[in-house]
Design an enzyme around this catalytic site. Structure first.
Site, short mmCIF file in Angstrom:
data_model
loop_
_atom_site.label_atom_id
_atom_site.label_comp_id
_atom_site.label_asym_id
_atom_site.label_seq_id
_atom_site.Cartn_x
_atom_site.Cartn_y
_atom_site.Cartn_z
N SER A 256 0.86 -1.18 0.00
CA SER A 256 0.00 0.00 0.00
C SER A 256 0.89 1.22 0.00
CB SER A 256 -0.87 0.01 1.25
OG SER A 256 -0.03 0.19 2.37
N LYS A 257 0.27 2.38 -0.10
CA LYS A 257 1.07 3.61 -0.14
C LYS A 257 1.91 3.73 1.12
CE LYS A 257 1.11 8.21 -1.69
NZ LYS A 257 0.51 9.50 -1.66
N ARG A 258 1.32 3.37 2.23
CA ARG A 258 2.00 3.43 3.51
C ARG A 258 3.28 2.58 3.53
NH1 ARG A 258 -0.68 5.00 7.95
NH2 ARG A 258 0.47 4.68 9.86
N HIS A 259 3.22 1.47 2.82
CA HIS A 259 4.32 0.52 2.79
C HIS A 259 5.42 0.91 1.84
CE1 HIS A 259 1.39 -2.78 3.93
NE2 HIS A 259 2.35 -2.83 4.80
N GLY A 260 5.11 1.74 0.89
CA GLY A 260 6.14 2.04 -0.08
C GLY A 260 5.68 1.98 -1.52
#
Ligand code: GLU
Length: 517
Positions: A256-260
């Site tokens: 996800s965006k949070r993950h990279g």
């Protein structure tokens, strides 16, 4: 034989880490084995076309330092043009589809949208394999086809997928991957508007451009039998397919965006170094065969081999990226760090990124970071360093041990460069109320503010005060001094930073602290 690899993005949006990994592997393979790296823009899907996308690709690849031998952004080239829309205009795909029609591997299908829908419904109700073409045109008489053309009916051209066959795709990582041909649709190769689909244009170009290895994400493996069949229909030798493992977050879940799943240029704007990012990305799903982690580009090239690619998902571990970036910063000279800082400031994307920054990493009890303020601090340091280079380099030397990315130098070095660093009120309350505070500050002002001293001499001056006043530990001396000089309770080694600040700044800051007592 020299390799010929291609990076073939569709210009539909931004360039994210997954695509960067593919092109990085292309690049490492080319550097290792010798050969050519080709950029090809797959822009035949005009409904998803984004006019800014190609610029984004070229900009990102320029920043990470991946150079191509052929591509639309370069002059000429043995297989120019490198944009598929331009190749279509030249009639390249039209002449190739004519070959397939002539040898019976492709056919015109005049089904209307309603007919296709009915076909799907029929398949669902009768439990026929979805995907299998169930229309009337696969084996239609030539006269029927001619009549439809004469009527001006719109048509697509489909691949005639052989029935009842096992299709075996060779994948370099997985070996043989088998598919039942009856599960495959007769894919559209040429759309009603005359444009080739991705499947057709990509495979024709892979052949014409003499691509030896097709590196791409694992999500393409399900379409690979179609690609295999296109090569077979032409009687061409297929390239070596290399489907790189999916990338998942550190928790094993979808990225996800949070993950990279972040735009690559956003990593740049946040102060990640291209060398650290490449090092990090290369290790997602590839291993040099030993447990090395921090590797230079030369080491990556030397160690790179397609057999080091893993079939299991690769993890995107943000903490590892931070560690690698900090490690890279620590391994550079202060001059190199300053050059990188200047380079980051010069990048067009940096300011815009921080102006529109929305913090998605806010932990409970934390306030979101203010992007504008972060950029302003960074900018202030850059501009200061231009006229005070030697001092700025000394500040960097002390802070490079602690920061994890370039942008943080703004905040980390702020207390060094401003006349009056902001004071942490809690720290002032705690440490300025010590009974020995006034005597300590007077002592520092007269000893440390009188001459340029080395860190050892600074330490000796503070120890002398400690001993003279019978104070058991050095802490009650160090803490108030640090707060007086930097406004904070944390930072680089006190004696080192005192030595860098020098007598004039020390005197001014101690005077301010004395006034606050
Ligand atoms: N144009 C395709 C994409 O958008 C490329 C797939 C491939 O490499 O074959 O990713």
């Amino acid at each position: 034989m020299p390799v010929r690899v291609r990076f073939a993005p569709s210009p539909t949006g931004l360039l994210h880490v997954g695509a960067l990994r593919t092109v990085l592997y292309d690049y490492l393979l080319r550097q290792k084995e010798g050969g050519s790296c080709i950029l090809r823009i797959e822009d035949t899907d005009r409904s998803r076309y984004n006019p800014d996308s190609e610029h984004e690709f070229v900009e990102t690849l320029r920043w990470v330092g991946i150079e191509f031998d052929e591509g639309p952004h370069l002059e000429g080239g043995p297989h120019a043009p490198y944009r598929q829309s331009e190749r279509q205009a030249l009639g390249i795909y039209a002449s190739k589809i004519a070959e397939l029609e002539a040898n019976g591997h492709a056919y015109k299908a005049f089904d209307t949208t309603e007919e296709i829908e009915q076909m799907r419904e029929f398949q669902q109700i009768n439990k026929v394999q979805i995907g299998y073409y169930g229309g009337d045109w696969r084996d239609a008489d030539a006269s029927k086809v001619e009549a439809a053309i004469a009527e001006g009916k719109p048509y697509v051209i489909r691949l005639k997928v052989p029935r009842d066959r096992k299709i075996v795709v060779q994948d370099l990582i997985r070996g043989r991957v088998e598919f039942d041909s009856n599960t495959l649709p007769d894919p559209v190769l040429i759309k009603a508007d005359g444009m080739p689909t991705y499947h057709f244009a990509a495979m024709v170009d892979d052949h014409l451009m003499e691509i030896t290895h097709v590196l791409r994400g694992e999500e393409w493996i399900s379409t690979s039998p179609i690609h295999w069949l296109i090569f077979e229909a032409f009687g061409w030798e297929p390239p070596i397919f290399v489907h790189c493992p999916v990338i998942v977050g550190a928790d094993g879940k979808k990225l996800s965006k949070r993950h990279g799943a972040t735009r690559v240029l956003d990593y740049m704007a946040q102060g990640y170094l291209k060398s650290a990012l490449k090092n990090f990305i290369a290790l997602i799903g590839w291993s040099p065969g030993d447990d090395r982690e921090a590797m230079s580009e030369q080491e990556l090239i030397q160690a790179f081999s397609l057999s080091g690619l893993q079939p299991s998902p690769g993890k995107f571990d943000m903490e590892k990226l931070k560690w690698l970036n900090g490690h890279t910063i620590r391994s550079m000279t202060a001059e190199q760090v300053l050059a990188e800082i200047e380079g980051l400031y010069a990048e067009e994307h940096t300011k815009g990124f921080w102006e529109n920054f929305v913090d998605e990493e806010v932990l409970p009890n934390q306030t979101p970071r203010d992007g504008k303020a972060i950029f302003e601090r960074f900018e202030k340091f850059v501009l200061f360093a231009r006229t005070n280079q030697e001092y700025a380099l000394e500040c960097i030397k002390l802070e490079q041990e602690r920061v994890t990315n370039l942008i943080e130098f703004g905040e980390a070095c702020e207390f060094f460069i401003v006349e009056e660093p902001a004071m942490d009120p809690k720290a002032v309350e705690k440490w300025f109320s010590q009974p020995h505070a006034r005597a300590l500050f007077d002592h520092i002002r007269s000893v440390c503010g009188a001459a340029v001293l080395t860190p050892d001499e600074m330490k000796a001056a503070l120890v002398a005060f400690q001993e003279a006043n019978g104070i058991e530990k050095l802490g009650p001396i160090v803490h108030p001094t640090r707060v007086a000089l930097t406004g904070k309770t944390f930072g680089p080694g006190l004696f080192e930073l005192m030595s860098v600040l020098g007598p004039d700044r020390i005197v001014k800051r101690i005077d301010r602290a004395l006034a606050m007592l």
